[in-house]
Design a protein around this motif. Structure first.
Motif, PDB file in Angstrom:
ATOM      1  N   GLN A  84      -6.601  -1.113   0.927  1.00  0.00           N
ATOM      2  CA  GLN A  84      -5.504  -1.863   0.328  1.00  0.00           C
ATOM      3  C   GLN A  84      -4.251  -1.656   1.171  1.00  0.00           C
ATOM      4  OE1 GLN A  84      -5.828  -0.124  -3.752  1.00  0.00           O
ATOM      5  NE2 GLN A  84      -4.563  -1.913  -4.255  1.00  0.00           N
ATOM      6  N   ARG A  85      -3.330  -2.571   1.059  1.00  0.00           N
ATOM      7  CA  ARG A  85      -2.062  -2.387   1.750  1.00  0.00           C
ATOM      8  C   ARG A  85      -1.226  -1.368   0.976  1.00  0.00           C
ATOM      9  NH1 ARG A  85       2.742  -6.848   2.589  1.00  0.00           N
ATOM     10  NH2 ARG A  85       3.852  -5.689   4.211  1.00  0.00           N
TER      11      ARG A  85
ATOM     12  N   GLN B 194      -3.215  -0.126   5.934  1.00  0.00           N
ATOM     13  CA  GLN B 194      -4.360  -0.454   5.090  1.00  0.00           C
ATOM     14  C   GLN B 194      -5.092   0.866   4.855  1.00  0.00           C
ATOM     15  OE1 GLN B 194      -5.616  -3.471   3.858  1.00  0.00           O
ATOM     16  NE2 GLN B 194      -3.666  -4.379   4.475  1.00  0.00           N
TER      17      GLN B 194
ATOM     18  N   ALA C 237      -7.949   3.177   2.331  1.00  0.00           N
ATOM     19  CA  ALA C 237      -8.915   3.289   1.228  1.00  0.00           C
ATOM     20  C   ALA C 237      -8.857   4.729   0.733  1.00  0.00           C
ATOM     21  CB  ALA C 237     -10.317   2.964   1.744  1.00  0.00           C
TER      22      ALA C 237
END
Ligand SMILES: Cc1ncc(C[n+]2csc(CCOP(=O)(O)OP(=O)(O)O)c2C)c(N)n1
Ligand SMILES: [Mg+2]
Length: 586
Positions: A7-8, A174, A176
């Motif tokens: 995700q950003r 980005q 995770a």
């Protein structure tokens, strides 16, 4: 396990999310610009930041928190001086096998090496006192490296450092968030377990030595079952008095400095010793009370999760690289229903255990004061309490579910014989790093982890001078602990060496102090001076009640200057002087 989606987010968010994923709810530290971007969002992640008085206190609290809960203890500080203030406490946590994750923001990556503000290389400082050092070399790797620190602290049971150049908290990445990786350890090699079971089955006088591994693996029930199966006396390793329930008939007490003579006498008769979850550290098995008790001819079975400590200090017959709980379970499976040589003489062994325990209890009861010439001299005509009697009163009044941390000092050491516990995660001693100033902040951390249990620190008056600043934290954060300060007006443990080795040439050991109870009040805590034995128990009970209201009490115990056996008889020798000007100093 599915790979989580990236995700950003910012690196600060990646760090805080990783902490949340690891169940972190409390972080100790002193506020600093270096990590303010992450600190800002702690509340939104359900993380309480506990501001302390000194970063050493923060890392000790993280240690106490981890030891009391079995979860990570976490601390953070400003780059440079905030981080160097961690050093002593991290070394202590290392030797206490505490899964502490300490986050060390570093000077910015674009100026490192130029000698800017608050710059020092933060990895070499901790290289020998950590199990893992994660360095965020690129902000994109924040979640990965942070996650690894949390994993490794648990995997290797010790401190992990997360070093982050301070500019790497910012950015657009980005990421995770990895779920925690918890690797089970297992019982160990089956061949070794078979061999160990055979040795135990043929043993005539098996003795179990339960260590910290029993506590960390939550293996108490297995240790009890195994002991009952073998009808074996159980000694606990030095400063791990909570590795086996003290009320159990097979419990014999701690080995090592100021430990139980019953434990030492019984293990000296062993033909097979099962050292369960202990590294058999060299300090913990030194001769005591003038006797060498380690059974030189016994077969030793050693179980430890760290393969490198097997056979390191003591010769062993069988080494099992496994989890104490799992290994004990595997041994139970192998021994249940099997013919055991130790069953034949169980009545005789039971009688021996009872006799040794009874004799030691009686000796302790009669050992009201020290009897060496120095102690008799200083305590003569004194109205102050004898330390041993005061410790016995504390023992009597100790709540059953208490957590007790102990410092390094003569009276704290003597307390070893008077500290008995029913459940694991109850005793947090300064362990083999042995730094003065350990116990009080550790009790604060333990209390935050287990607010439902009484937290009590035993501290000498010298050591309290090192650590008392955390009274501020207790008052500000409403942390309720009991600090039992032993006021003997001296750095007693070191003075004992002057008595024994330096012909009483006392130097820098007498302490002039203010009223510690008064100091506590000035800090916004409770302070009580106790100078009568009859008041010890009621004062302890009242202080424990105050804990429930978030109030910390200093119980200042007025005791004589008598001194128990020295720490390092093994390491000191009488002075030898060759130069004329020093000839008198022998
Ligand atoms: C940080 C640190 N500094 C110095 C020492 C050396 N040292 C060990 S015990 C001790 C004396 C402790 O005195 P106190 O806390 O008053 O307890 P007492 O021995 O009087 O019971 C000292 C100075 C140490 N272990 N740790
Ligand atoms: Mg003292």
């Amino acid at each position: 396990m599915n790979a989580p989606a990236a995700q950003r987010m910012t690196p600060s968010e990646a760090l805080v999310e990783t902490m949340a994923a690891n169940g972190v709810t409390d972080v100790f530290g002193i506020v600093g610009s270096a990590y303010m971007d992450a600190l800002d969002i702690f509340p939104a992640a359900g993380i309480r930041f506990i501001p302390v008085a000194h970063e050493q206190g923060a890392a000790h609290m993280a240690d106490g928190y981890a030891r009391a809960s079995g979860r990570h203890g976490v601390c953070i500080a400003q780059n440079g001086p905030g981080i160097t203030n961690f050093v002593t406490a991290i070394a202590a946590a290392y030797w206490a096998h505490s899964p502490v994750v300490f986050i060390t923001p570093e000077t910015g990556s674009t100026t490192m090496g130029l000698g800017g503000f608050q710059e020092t290389e933060q990895l070499p400082i901790f290289s020998k006192i950590t199990k893992y050092q994660g360095h965020v070399g690129n902000p994109k790797r924040m979640a990965e490296i942070a996650g690894r620190c949390f994993d490794r602290a648990m995997l290797e049971m010790g401190p992990a450092q997360l070093n982050i150049p301070r500019d790497f908290f910012y950015g657009d990445i980005q990421a995770a968030i990895q779920p925690p990786l918890r690797i089970g350890r297992g019982a160990g090699d089956t061949g070794a377990l078979d061999e160990a079971a055979s040795l135990l089955a043929s043993a005539k006088f098996p003795v179990i030595l339960a260590g910290g591994g029993v506590i960390m693996s939550e293996g108490s029930a297995e240790a009890v079952r195994l002991a009952e199966l073998l009808r074996a006396p159980v000694c606990v390793s030095y400063l791990h008095n909570d590795a086996f329930p003290a009320s159990h008939p097979l419990w014999c007490g701690p080995l090592g400095y100021q430990g139980s003579k019953a434990a030492m006498k019984l293990i000296s008769q062993a033909d097979v010793v099962l050292a369960l979850g202990t590294r058999l550290g060299p300090f913990g098995t030194l001769p005591q009370y003038g006797t060498e008790y380690w059974p030189a001819n016994a077969k030793i079975i050693q179980v430890d999760v760290d393969a490198k400590v097997l056979g390191l200090v003591k010769s062993i017959s069988v080494g099992i690289n496994g989890d104490a709980r799992a290994a004990a379970g595997a041994l139970i499976d192998r021994l249940e229903g099997r013919a055991l040589a130790c069953v034949a003489n169980q009545a005789e062994r039971k009688a021996r255990i009872e006799a040794e325990k009874g004799a030691w209890e009686q000796e302790l009861s009669e050992w009201t004061h020290e009897r060496d010439p120095y102690s008799l001299e200083v305590a003569k005509d004194s109205k102050l309490m004898h330390p041993r009697q005061m410790l016995r009163e504390l023992e009597r009044a100790m709540p059953k579910d208490a957590m007790v941390s102990t410092d390094i000092g003569n009276i704290c050491s003597v307390s070893n014989s008077y500290l008995r516990f029913e459940q694991p995660r109850s005793m947090f001693a300064a362990m083999s790093f042995g730094n003065c100033g350990y116990a009080f902040p550790v009790a604060c951390g333990a209390k935050l982890a287990r607010p439902d249990r009484p937290a009590i620190a035993y501290v000498g008056d010298g050591a309290f001078g090192i650590s008392l600043n955390e009274l501020l934290t207790c008052a500000r954060e409403k942390i309720g602990v009991t600090v039992v300060v032993f006021n003997n007006g001296q750095w007693g443990a070191e003075k004992k060496n002057h008595v024994d080795f330096y012909s009483r040439r006392f130097q820098a050991v007498d302490l002039v102090s203010p009223s510690w109870a008064g100091i506590a009040k000035a800090f916004g805590c409770e302070g009580v001076t106790v100078d009568r034995l009859a008041d010890v128990g009621p004062a302890l009970e009242a202080s424990v009640k105050a804990q429930a209201e978030g109030r910390t009490t200093v119980l200042e115990m007025m005791v004589t200057r008598e001194l128990g056996d020295p720490f390092r008889r093994d390491a000191l020798s009488k002075p030898v002087r060759y130069l004329d000007k020093y000839k008198a100093y022998t």
